[in-house]
Motif scaffolding. Structure first.
Motif, PDB file in Angstrom:
ATOM      1  N   THR A 220       0.929  -1.337  -0.151  1.00 44.72           N
ATOM      2  CA  THR A 220       0.094   0.030   0.078  1.00 44.72           C
ATOM      3  C   THR A 220       0.897   1.253   0.089  1.00 44.72           C
ATOM      4  O   THR A 220       0.730   2.294  -0.780  1.00 44.72           O
TER       5      THR A 220
ATOM      6  N   ARG B 108       2.041   2.260  -3.697  1.00 42.90           N
ATOM      7  CA  ARG B 108       0.950   2.677  -4.270  1.00 42.90           C
ATOM      8  C   ARG B 108       0.412   4.260  -4.020  1.00 42.90           C
ATOM      9  O   ARG B 108       0.407   4.964  -4.770  1.00 42.90           O
TER      10      ARG B 108
ATOM     11  N   ASN C  43       3.469   6.535  -5.190  1.00 42.62           N
ATOM     12  CA  ASN C  43       3.265   6.780  -6.751  1.00 42.62           C
ATOM     13  C   ASN C  43       2.403   8.063  -6.678  1.00 42.62           C
ATOM     14  O   ASN C  43       2.509   8.873  -7.396  1.00 42.62           O
ATOM     15  N   ARG C  44       1.312   7.980  -6.061  1.00 42.16           N
ATOM     16  CA  ARG C  44       0.278   9.134  -6.189  1.00 42.16           C
ATOM     17  C   ARG C  44       0.720  10.526  -5.420  1.00 42.16           C
ATOM     18  O   ARG C  44       0.202  11.494  -5.767  1.00 42.16           O
TER      19      ARG C  44
ATOM     20  N   SER D  83       5.603  -2.000  -7.554  1.00 40.65           N
ATOM     21  CA  SER D  83       5.312  -2.733  -6.501  1.00 40.65           C
ATOM     22  C   SER D  83       6.427  -2.616  -5.280  1.00 40.65           C
ATOM     23  O   SER D  83       7.281  -2.127  -5.507  1.00 40.65           O
TER      24      SER D  83
ATOM     25  N   GLU E 207      -6.847   4.544  -4.388  1.00 36.40           N
ATOM     26  CA  GLU E 207      -6.039   3.340  -4.949  1.00 36.40           C
ATOM     27  C   GLU E 207      -6.675   2.602  -6.034  1.00 36.40           C
ATOM     28  O   GLU E 207      -6.110   1.971  -6.857  1.00 36.40           O
TER      29      GLU E 207
ATOM     30  N   ARG F 125      -4.947   4.428 -12.945  1.00 29.85           N
ATOM     31  CA  ARG F 125      -3.616   4.804 -12.669  1.00 29.85           C
ATOM     32  C   ARG F 125      -3.522   6.159 -12.086  1.00 29.85           C
ATOM     33  O   ARG F 125      -4.219   7.235 -12.431  1.00 29.85           O
TER      34      ARG F 125
END
Length: 360
Positions: free
Chosen positions: A132, A135, A138-139, A186, A254, A258
């Motif tokens: 998590t 992810r 990345n955001r 990942s 999430e 993308r």
């Protein structure tokens, strides 16, 4: 609600000259708090909050830590300032903290270590697990330049105005692994790429990954490192809240496809402009790929994190604080104002910065 913790680094200075002074051991001895730690240089001191659920807890903890460190320094005829860079320096290398890791760093990059007179604010936000965290990381990438602009508090270097809001960002950018992190597929990808950096000898350990945001190796958190240490606790409190809200928003997004993935050259350019101009001019929007007013980008941020702020009860505190930064200026702006009020005398600026530690 996501828990969070905040780390702040301060500079120890001679109150008469403003020059950094190697006084960590003496000042630390006078602070009755376990979360006070040594940093790379003996002219620095770090404090950390406990795990907090509310922004009020963050403010209370940081206020107590600042007052305790300032009182200890004053009893030893030293000063302590919350500035992202040492405003005054004579170029003399400050002693390093004698730990094997720091000794090795000085062997690898003596000049960089000698000039590491910079202080940041790190915000840790709890993560359920590493997959998590990747992810979410990345955001966060497109928002990191704006956080740099909001947190700029390091306009001076060796007594001169650099023209930058966050010269700390420029100084830190000279290490091998810095800036905005790449996107990762990942947690395994994240770990493999850090392992590759280590095997290649680019870094001695994972602590030398100095991205503006990273997965903490010590705690189950995502660590955002984009902010200069803040002049005032109220700004630190609000920016910590904005970071937590960004993370909470990313968690909710999430499963929404993308994340925005701007080209690396736009992210790099946006970061440079943020460190240069702060909130005082136009910034580069890495998602739209255009120049925009800082105020418009702050509005976008508040719109983006609004639901998360409402959920945490911070929907009044954080927006009002960010609006205040737009109107009265960041720490960098206020340092410049204090220097001008003191007719350009560094001693006047140091006195102002020292006073702020007691005025929280």
């Amino acid at each position: 609600m996501l828990t969070l913790g905040v780390e702040e680094e301060y500079l120890l200075v001679d109150p008469a000259t403003g020059l950094p002074c190697a006084a960590f051991d003496a000042v630390r001895a006078g602070v009755d708090a376990p979360a006070v730690q040594a940093e790379l240089l003996q002219a620095q001191i770090e404090v950390a909050t406990p795990i907090c659920r509310s922004l009020d807890e963050v403010r209370t903890s940081l206020t107590e830590a600042r007052r305790a460190v300032a009182a200890s320094a004053r009893r030893r005829a030293k000063g302590v300032v919350a500035s992202g860079t040492a405003p005054v320096s004579d170029g003399a290398p400050p002693p390093i903290t004698r730990q094997p890791r720091y000794t090795a760093m000085r062997t690898d990059a003596a000049r960089l270590v000698d000039e590491q007179l910079i202080c940041g604010m790190h915000v840790h936000v709890a993560m359920p697990e590493r997959e998590t965290a990747v992810r979410v990381l990345n955001r966060l990438r497109p928002w990191l330049p704006l956080l740099v602009a909001l947190g700029g508090n390091s306009p001076l270097w060796r007594g001169q105005d650099t023209g930058f809001a966050s010269w700390r960002t420029v100084i830190f950018g000279r290490w091998p692994v810095t800036g905005i992190p790449p996107a990762f597929a990942s947690a395994a990808d994240y770990d493999a790429r850090l392992d590759a950096l280590h095997r290649a000898g680019v870094i001695r350990d994972r602590g030398q990954v100095y991205w503006l945001a990273r997965i903490s190796e010590r705690y189950p958190t995502l660590e955002v490192r984009a902010l200069d240490v803040q002049l005032h606790v109220e700004d630190a409190q609000a920016l910590a809240g904005a970071v937590r809200a960004l993370v909470a928003t990313a968690l909710l997004e999430e499963d929404g496809g993308r994340p925005a993935d701007p080209p690396p050259e736009l992210l790099s350019g946006a970061l440079w402009h943020a460190s240069r101009y702060g909130l005082g001019g136009q910034l580069v929007d890495p998602v739209r790929g255009e120049h925009r007013d800082a105020a418009a980008m702050v509005k976008d941020l508040l719109d983006h994190i609004g639901p998360a702020l409402a959920a945490s009860g911070d929907h009044e505190l954080v927006p009002s604080a960010l609006e205040r930064l737009l109107h009265v200026g960041t720490g960098a702006d206020r340092q410049r104002q204090a220097l001008a009020a003191g007719r350009g005398r560094p001693a006047a600026l140091i006195a102002y910065l020292s006073d702020q530690m007691d005025a929280q």
